[in-house]
Enzyme design. Structure first.
Site, PDB file in Angstrom:
ATOM      1  N   CYS A  93      63.582 -13.693  23.818  1.00 44.22           N
ATOM      2  CA  CYS A  93      63.346 -15.101  23.467  1.00 44.22           C
ATOM      3  C   CYS A  93      63.162 -16.015  24.695  1.00 44.22           C
ATOM      4  O   CYS A  93      62.105 -16.014  25.285  1.00 44.22           O
ATOM      5  CB  CYS A  93      64.466 -15.584  22.558  1.00 44.22           C
ATOM      6  SG  CYS A  93      64.009 -17.058  21.655  1.00 44.22           S
ATOM      7  N   HIS A 190      66.604 -11.605  18.466  1.00 46.32           N
ATOM      8  CA  HIS A 190      68.016 -11.600  18.873  1.00 46.32           C
ATOM      9  C   HIS A 190      68.793 -10.732  17.869  1.00 46.32           C
ATOM     10  O   HIS A 190      68.204 -10.093  16.997  1.00 46.32           O
ATOM     11  CB  HIS A 190      68.594 -13.024  18.729  1.00 46.32           C
ATOM     12  CG  HIS A 190      68.105 -14.021  19.712  1.00 46.32           C
ATOM     13  ND1 HIS A 190      68.553 -14.099  21.022  1.00 46.32           N
ATOM     14  CD2 HIS A 190      67.220 -15.025  19.558  1.00 46.32           C
ATOM     15  CE1 HIS A 190      67.964 -15.120  21.622  1.00 46.32           C
ATOM     16  NE2 HIS A 190      67.157 -15.708  20.767  1.00 46.32           N
TER      17      HIS A 190
HETATM   18  N1  GLN Z   1      64.794 -22.641  23.993  1.00 46.05           N
HETATM   19  C1  GLN Z   1      63.738 -21.728  23.568  1.00 46.05           C
HETATM   20  C2  GLN Z   1      63.126 -22.165  22.238  1.00 46.05           C
HETATM   21  O1  GLN Z   1      63.722 -22.921  21.514  1.00 46.05           O
HETATM   22  C3  GLN Z   1      64.293 -20.321  23.433  1.00 46.05           C
HETATM   23  C4  GLN Z   1      65.360 -20.210  22.375  1.00 46.05           C
HETATM   24  C5  GLN Z   1      66.113 -18.898  22.387  1.00 46.05           C
HETATM   25  O2  GLN Z   1      66.229 -18.210  23.413  1.00 46.05           O
HETATM   26  N2  GLN Z   1      66.685 -18.523  21.210  1.00 46.05           N
HETATM   27  O3  GLN Z   1      62.029 -21.721  21.896  1.00 46.05           O
END
Ligand code: GLN
Length: 238
Positions: A93, A190
């Protein structure tokens, strides 16, 4: 065979929705095969030392990404060099986004990425949240949990990790999810990702081991519980 060195980038800053479980999965699936591993957490200001065999970085909120982006650039050459030599990399992510060319945050700040992946990401006004089911020809169906506002555009013929069967993926309308480039994988999954997707975990382990002993054969593990979990989440995800 010497111990497999696992590099974990920014575990103190970039580690949400169970991402540390990916490290535990790698360690356990090697231990169950009698393969020793050592764990090397590295954060802001730390130097990368020597040769690593697997590189992992988890996800984070925009704030966490702002904090690590500059430091990650200082580590870029070494990460690129490892990737070029076939070191397996998993970026989840927020890490996936920063391993691209840039990430424009929800506040409009353009964070430079290390450009390992040919992709760009821009925050959107939609949060894409929920279980993801993704199909890959080698790994089969994979599951994970996504929570991102970032929409990722793959450039220059980059290859998605897989086809979205359920959930959002790289964008709210996308067909593709994540990226696979050589032995490097980026994904929005995740959850932790690897415990429920043993084929991907073993892909990373095998690439790491073969860097040291090309003919080493990974013995099969009993993945009945992992596969039962995978299937139950696929069935649950409407
Ligand atoms: N901050 C980034 C987004 O919102 C990644 C989020 C995350 O790693 N879950 O896209």
């Amino acid at each position: 065979m010497r111990a497999i060195k696992i590099l974990h980038l920014y575990p103190d800053r970039m580690n949400i929705y169970g991402d540390f479980g990916n490290i535990i999965t790698l360690q356990k699936r090697m231990e169950w095969r009698g393969i020793k591993s050592t764990y090397h957490p590295v954060s802001i200001g730390d130097d990368l030392k020597g040769e690593y065999d697997i590189i992992f970085m988890g996800g984070g909120q925009d704030r966490g990404q702002q904090l690590v982006a500059k430091d990650l650039l200082l580590k870029s050459d070494i990460i690129h060099d490892h990737a070029r030599r076939g070191t397996p990399i998993l970026a989840i992510c927020g890490a996936y986004q920063l391993f691209g060319k840039y990430f424009v945050t929800s506040e409009g700040e353009k964070l430079p990425g290390i450009g390992l992946f040919d992709l760009v990401t821009r925050a959107s006004d939609q949060r894409m949240i929920g279980n993801l089911v993704v199909q890959n020809d080698v790994f089969g169906e994979m599951v994970g949990f996504e929570n991102h506002s970032g929409e990722t555009e793959l450039l220059d013929g980059s290859l998605a990790l897989g086809k979205v069967l359920k959930g959002f993926g790289n964008t709210s309308q996308s067909i593709g999810e994540g990226i696979i480039q050589g032995n490097s994988i980026g994904t929005y999954m995740h959850g932790s990702f690897l415990p429920k997707n043993p084929k991907v975990a073993d892909f990373l382990i095998e690439k790491a081991v073969h860097k040291i002993e090309p003919n080493f054969v990974l013995k099969n593990l009993d993945d009945s519980l992992e596969n039962k979990t995978l299937q139950s989440i696929i069935n649950l995800t409407n």
